[in-house]
Design a protein around this motif. Structure first.
Motif, PDB file in Angstrom:
ATOM      1  N   ASN A 148       0.822  -1.221   0.000  1.00 20.30           N
ATOM      2  CA  ASN A 148       0.000   0.000   0.000  1.00 20.30           C
ATOM      3  C   ASN A 148       0.851   1.264   0.000  1.00 20.30           C
ATOM      4  O   ASN A 148       0.361   2.348   0.308  1.00 20.30           O
ATOM      5  N   ARG A 149       2.127   1.143  -0.388  1.00 24.83           N
ATOM      6  CA  ARG A 149       2.974   2.330  -0.472  1.00 24.83           C
ATOM      7  C   ARG A 149       2.486   3.259  -1.578  1.00 24.83           C
ATOM      8  O   ARG A 149       2.104   2.811  -2.665  1.00 24.83           O
ATOM      9  N   GLU A 150       2.506   4.532  -1.307  1.00 20.45           N
ATOM     10  CA  GLU A 150       2.149   5.500  -2.336  1.00 20.45           C
ATOM     11  C   GLU A 150       3.174   5.448  -3.466  1.00 20.45           C
ATOM     12  O   GLU A 150       4.378   5.375  -3.231  1.00 20.45           O
ATOM     13  N   ASN A 151       2.679   5.463  -4.703  1.00 18.26           N
ATOM     14  CA  ASN A 151       3.594   5.544  -5.838  1.00 18.26           C
ATOM     15  C   ASN A 151       2.885   6.199  -7.023  1.00 18.26           C
ATOM     16  O   ASN A 151       1.724   6.609  -6.921  1.00 18.26           O
ATOM     17  N   LEU A 152       3.578   6.287  -8.131  1.00 18.06           N
ATOM     18  CA  LEU A 152       3.061   7.001  -9.291  1.00 18.06           C
ATOM     19  C   LEU A 152       1.811   6.367  -9.873  1.00 18.06           C
ATOM     20  O   LEU A 152       1.079   7.017 -10.608  1.00 18.06           O
TER      21      LEU A 152
END
Length: 412
Positions: A91-95
């Protein structure tokens, strides 16, 4: 062609999360956890809900699962892409709004969505059902790993994957283990005093300690802590939770329309329902064109047909049916993360009913026509009844009941 566990670019290994069609492992020897008890270990990591005392092997697997020192730059562990605090997904924020995963270098991305490892222990070893001609089980979205141990160890697994944890070879990994006196003590106690003896030449292909990493992590993944069966659905079966009227309608709709693909009782038993038959289907999932364009990779994803032991073009575009456990908190969905919410997934399934349903030609999220899939020739349509928007909302209400107790605070 990409094949992965978090599905990272340039890797020969792939993962996929499908609502009906998921999770990524290789060896023919069943793995079993050690029966040795360690009475000093009684606190599950990360607030996991298990209360049973750990075995020494399970506790070692927990340590390895969370150890960033097993990656080249000491920044990535298994838990990085399988966050225990969020249903064991990335669930890491990424592009790409978590549609696909980012590698340890923070630059490379994959083309498949990282699946949850929760309840993965119930996927049977990969096999072909000769009665139906269908493939069943295995780990990863294409089943290429036979079981959980292979999920970690196959071709060096994520640890040696050049865009995941990026370690150069098995010897380098074992050198990291040897930096930690606790590992030395635990590995010897669990696997024997000679576990760190190296055989053969370069790369550590004959390094027994490396192969034991997968066995230990698999033991951890097989604990009740990761598969607790303590959702509101489970509590309703014991009379500890009463379904609302909407949840009851959703329950009836799911059991009337979805269980041909999401019934695990033949494998797990009715009391351990994971809501997956672990078979493979091509749902005609749209290409995630935004990811392909950004990564400069327009290769089609063969799905099951990319399995090293499957050479059948009829399997193109098929992916394993995932568990519905924790499905409400483990988006984005489908093998390429193309859908961000469950309502869109179910609307798409309704579009693929019998043939393309003319009443569902638009993606409700984008109000545009559904994008084309990689392999339209192998799409498997359903004969489920048509669903209006209220029916979709009722199904989502039921699916939320399948959330483990510790994750209920993550629900909308």
């Amino acid at each position: 062609m990409l094949l992965k566990r978090g599905a990272l670019i340039g890797v020969v290994s792939t993962c996929v999360v499908l609502l009906s069609g998921c999770i990524g492992g290789e060896s023919n020897t069943p793995m079993s956890a050690s029966a040795t008890q360690n009475n000093n270990i009684d606190n599950p990591a990360d607030g996991l809900s298990g209360v049973n005392e750990r075995t020494a092997r399970e506790d070692l697997g927990d340590m390895l699962f969370h150890d960033v020192n097993l990656s080249l730059n000491r920044t990535m562990s298994c838990a990085t892409c399988h966050n225990p605090q969020h249903g064991f997904i990335d669930n890491r924020e990424n592009l790409f709004n978590q549609s696909v995963s980012m590698g340890a270098d923070g630059i490379k991305f994959g083309t498949r969505n990282t699946p949850t490892i929760a309840y993965a222990q119930f996927s049977p070893a990969f096999f072909k059902d000769e009665a139906t001609g269908e493939y069943v089980g295995g780990q990863f979205h294409d089943g290429r790993a036979q079981h959980l141990t292979a999920q970690v160890n196959l071709n060096g697994g994520p640890i040696l994957n050049p865009v995941e944890m990026m370690m150069p070879d098995r010897n380098a990994v074992v050198d990291r283990l040897l930096e930690n006196p606790d590992y030395i003590e635990r590995f010897k106690a669990e696997f024997g005093d000679n576990i760190f003896e190296r055989q053969g030449g370069g790369g550590g292909g004959g390094n027994p300690a490396f192969s034991r990493i997968g066995q230990a992590i698999a033991a951890f993944e097989m604990t009740d802590e990761i598969s607790p069966f303590d959702s509101k659905y489970d509590r309703s079966l014991t009379g500890d939770y009463m379904l609302t009227a909407q949840e009851q309608r959703g329950y009836q709709l799911v059991h009337a329309n979805c269980m041909s693909c999401h019934d695990s009782s033949a494998i797990t038993g009715a009391d351990k329902q994971t809501f997956s038959n672990y078979r493979y289907y091509n749902l005609g999932v749209p290409v995630n064109q935004a990811v392909r364009d950004a990564l400069g990779n327009q290769d089609k994803d063969p799905g099951l047909a990319g399995h090293p032991n499957v050479s059948d073009e009829a399997q193109l575009g098929k992916f394993k049916t995932p568990t519905l456990r924790n499905i409400a908190i483990t988006g984005p969905y489908m093998h390429n993360g193309v859908f961000q919410n469950l309502e869109t997934v179910i609307a798409f399934k309704d579009y693929r009913r019998v043939a393309n349903n003319n009443e569902r030609v638009l993606n409700p999220k984008t109000q545009a026509n559904w994008a084309e899939p990689d392999y339209p020739q192998t799409i498997q349509y359903t004969d489920a009844e048509a669903m209006n928007d209220q029916a979709i909302a009722d199904i989502v209400a039921f699916l939320k009941l399948l959330t483990d107790k510790r994750y209920e605070s993550l629900l909308d």
